[in-house]
Design a protein around this motif. Structure first.
Motif, PDB file in Angstrom:
ATOM      1  N   VAL A 284      18.195  17.424 -20.982  1.00 19.24           N
ATOM      2  CA  VAL A 284      18.292  16.283 -19.942  1.00 19.24           C
ATOM      3  C   VAL A 284      16.776  16.379 -19.298  1.00 19.24           C
ATOM      4  N   ALA A 285      16.316  17.606 -19.087  1.00 19.30           N
ATOM      5  CA  ALA A 285      15.119  17.794 -18.387  1.00 19.30           C
ATOM      6  C   ALA A 285      13.837  16.844 -19.318  1.00 19.30           C
ATOM      7  N   GLN A 286      13.921  17.046 -20.657  1.00 20.97           N
ATOM      8  CA  GLN A 286      12.915  16.222 -21.543  1.00 20.97           C
ATOM      9  C   GLN A 286      13.201  14.918 -21.157  1.00 20.97           C
ATOM     10  N   VAL A 287      14.440  14.347 -21.038  1.00 22.93           N
ATOM     11  CA  VAL A 287      14.691  12.973 -21.040  1.00 22.93           C
ATOM     12  C   VAL A 287      14.168  12.732 -19.580  1.00 22.93           C
ATOM     13  N   MET A 288      14.485  13.374 -18.643  1.00 23.82           N
ATOM     14  CA  MET A 288      13.945  13.042 -17.278  1.00 23.82           C
ATOM     15  C   MET A 288      12.488  12.870 -17.136  1.00 23.82           C
ATOM     16  N   ASP A 289      11.900  13.744 -17.946  1.00 24.51           N
ATOM     17  CA  ASP A 289      10.314  13.877 -17.818  1.00 24.51           C
ATOM     18  C   ASP A 289       9.952  12.407 -18.524  1.00 24.51           C
ATOM     19  N   ARG A 290      10.525  12.118 -19.779  1.00 27.90           N
ATOM     20  CA  ARG A 290      10.043  10.840 -20.465  1.00 27.90           C
ATOM     21  C   ARG A 290      10.138   9.620 -19.996  1.00 27.90           C
TER      22      ARG A 290
END
Length: 65
Positions: free
Chosen positions: A10-16
């Motif tokens: 989820v954190a990676q998607v948030m960042d992207r």
């Protein structure tokens, strides 16, 4: 590319997407963004993110639903 590279946190998607955790979970809850559960962890397949972005682009250009 290995399996873990194909699954995003989820954190990676948030960042992207440059959005909040709430927004990512809202997209998952409303089924606009597909995800899988592995144990207690939520993961988003990279292909699901690509599909979401394609659909989003279609909405912006007027070619979406």
């Amino acid at each position: 590319m290995g399996v873990t590279a194909d699954l995003l946190t989820v954190a990676q998607v948030m960042d992207r997407l440059q959005v909040s955790k709430h927004t990512v979970y809202h997209l998952i809850r409303t089924r606009r963004l597909r995800s899988v559960r592995i144990g207690r962890c939520r993961r988003i397949p990279a292909t699901a993110l690509a599909t979401y972005l394609r659909e989003l682009s279609g909405e912006v250009t007027g070619h979406g639903r």
